[in-house]
Design an enzyme around this catalytic site. Structure first.
Site, PDB file in Angstrom:
ATOM      1  N   ASN A  13     -61.990   4.488 -19.883  1.00  0.00           N
ATOM      2  CA  ASN A  13     -61.991   4.194 -21.321  1.00  0.00           C
ATOM      3  C   ASN A  13     -60.793   3.296 -21.613  1.00  0.00           C
ATOM      4  OD1 ASN A  13     -61.916   4.201 -24.088  1.00  0.00           O
ATOM      5  ND2 ASN A  13     -61.354   6.363 -24.301  1.00  0.00           N
ATOM      6  N   LYS A  15     -60.024   1.879 -24.323  1.00  0.00           N
ATOM      7  CA  LYS A  15     -59.563   1.996 -25.713  1.00  0.00           C
ATOM      8  C   LYS A  15     -59.343   0.595 -26.313  1.00  0.00           C
ATOM      9  CE  LYS A  15     -57.414   6.302 -24.422  1.00  0.00           C
ATOM     10  NZ  LYS A  15     -56.717   7.455 -24.920  1.00  0.00           N
ATOM     11  N   HIS A  99     -65.285  11.077 -28.891  1.00  0.00           N
ATOM     12  CA  HIS A  99     -63.923  11.063 -28.337  1.00  0.00           C
ATOM     13  C   HIS A  99     -62.968  11.667 -29.375  1.00  0.00           C
ATOM     14  CE1 HIS A  99     -60.108   9.630 -26.761  1.00  0.00           C
ATOM     15  NE2 HIS A  99     -60.723   9.475 -25.605  1.00  0.00           N
ATOM     16  N   GLU A 101     -60.151  10.850 -30.338  1.00  0.00           N
ATOM     17  CA  GLU A 101     -59.507   9.877 -31.241  1.00  0.00           C
ATOM     18  C   GLU A 101     -60.457   9.503 -32.379  1.00  0.00           C
ATOM     19  OE1 GLU A 101     -58.333   7.112 -28.180  1.00  0.00           O
ATOM     20  OE2 GLU A 101     -56.889   8.589 -27.439  1.00  0.00           O
ATOM     21  N   GLU A 171     -62.162  17.143 -22.602  1.00  0.00           N
ATOM     22  CA  GLU A 171     -60.908  16.434 -22.802  1.00  0.00           C
ATOM     23  C   GLU A 171     -60.012  17.231 -23.751  1.00  0.00           C
ATOM     24  OE1 GLU A 171     -61.200  12.082 -21.674  1.00  0.00           O
ATOM     25  OE2 GLU A 171     -61.571  12.191 -23.813  1.00  0.00           O
ATOM     26  N   GLY A 177     -53.419  11.130 -23.101  1.00  0.00           N
ATOM     27  CA  GLY A 177     -52.334  10.166 -23.301  1.00  0.00           C
ATOM     28  C   GLY A 177     -50.965  10.806 -23.396  1.00  0.00           C
ATOM     29  N   SER A 216     -54.936  12.559 -19.064  1.00  0.00           N
ATOM     30  CA  SER A 216     -53.818  12.212 -18.173  1.00  0.00           C
ATOM     31  C   SER A 216     -54.159  12.363 -16.689  1.00  0.00           C
ATOM     32  CB  SER A 216     -52.579  13.031 -18.544  1.00  0.00           C
ATOM     33  OG  SER A 216     -52.165  12.706 -19.869  1.00  0.00           O
TER      34      SER A 216
END
Ligand code: PEP
Length: 255
Positions: A13, A15, A99, A101, A171, A177, A216
């Site tokens: 991904n 991003k 996701h 985010e 996730e 991140g 991560s």
């Protein structure tokens, strides 16, 4: 690694990072690494505007492309959105939905994620459905409740048969991140929960469902995570922006 029923999958991904030249260099490195010719299936999810270029550059490499998001609607006055049919049109096989985010920064509800999943499925795209708990939810011992709520929202809108062509990515939000990774045991516990829920509806589909871990993942920790019986590969953010690192993760998934 996992059952022989499930070919490992590693999805990158990207991003909203990089530019056109950097995307081209990254793809060049990936192709040169031979990441697409190992035992694991490999896919990258660039920003929408680079999909067609990246797809062309990847032709013949064995590496596929996917979208990072999709509109829940078919077509129409939806400024800024991208339809599932458009992703198919430029050669996508996969699309990430839900996701964290998108859920956190754009207020995407479980219901909207379920509608995006359904739109992707209708067009033959393989949705990569992301589920995961926040740190607070983990500390409140609510991980199980959150994961099942997110999964059940999709199961209540789409027939279990759609999961025969879907991927779920666990996730944990606190690991994305942050440099903090779930331990292999923590990942395994949630992956088994996800597979178990699908198995309550259809044991055959559950046995072949790929459940990816994301948060991560790096070359140094990929192998121990992928060694868990219910971890079938990874959804990789930051480390997918470095060709060598990503190629090492793909190699770890194929072992
Ligand atoms: C992600 O973006 O889905 C992700 C897992 O990011 P990272 O690997 O950087 O934690």
């Amino acid at each position: 690694m996992n059952s022989s029923l499930r070919k490992p999958l590693v999805a990158g991904n990207w991003k909203m990072f990089g530019n056109r030249a950097e995307a081209a260099r990254l793809v060049e490195g990936l192709v040169a690494s031979g990441a697409g010719s190992g035992p694991a299936e490999v896919v990258v999810c660039p920003p929408f505007v680079y999909l067609a270029d990246v797809g062309r550059q990847l032709q013949g490499s064995g590496i596929g492309i996917g979208g990072q998001d999709v509109c829940a609607e078919e077509t129409g006055a939806q400024t800024g959105e991208v339809a599932a049919s458009m992703l198919v049109d430029v050669g996508c096989r996969y699309v990430i939905v839900g996701h964290s985010e998108r859920r956190a920064l754009y207020s995407e509800s479980d219901d909207l994620v379920a509608r995006k999943f359904a739109a992707a499925s209708r067009h033959g795209l393989v949705p990569i459905l992301c589920v995961g708990e926040s740190l607070q939810e983990r500390e409140d011992d609510a991980t199980r409740t959150v994961i099942l709520r997110q999964l059940d929202a999709v199961l209540s809108m789409s027939d279990i048969g759609t999961f025969a062509r879907a991927v779920v990515a666990y996730e944990p939000v606190w690991a994305i991140g942050t440099g903090r990774t779930a331990s292999p045991a923590q990942a395994q516990e949630v992956h088994a929960l996800i597979r178990g829920r699908i198995g309550e509806k259809d044991a055959t589909i559950a046995a072949s469902l790929r459940v990816l871990y994301g948060g991560s993942v790096k070359a140094v920790n990929a192998a121990e995570l992928f060694a868990m019986p219910d971890v079938d590969g990874g959804l990789i953010g930051g480390a997918s922006l470095k060709a060598d690192e990503f190629a090492s993760i793909c190699a770890a998934a194929g072992r």
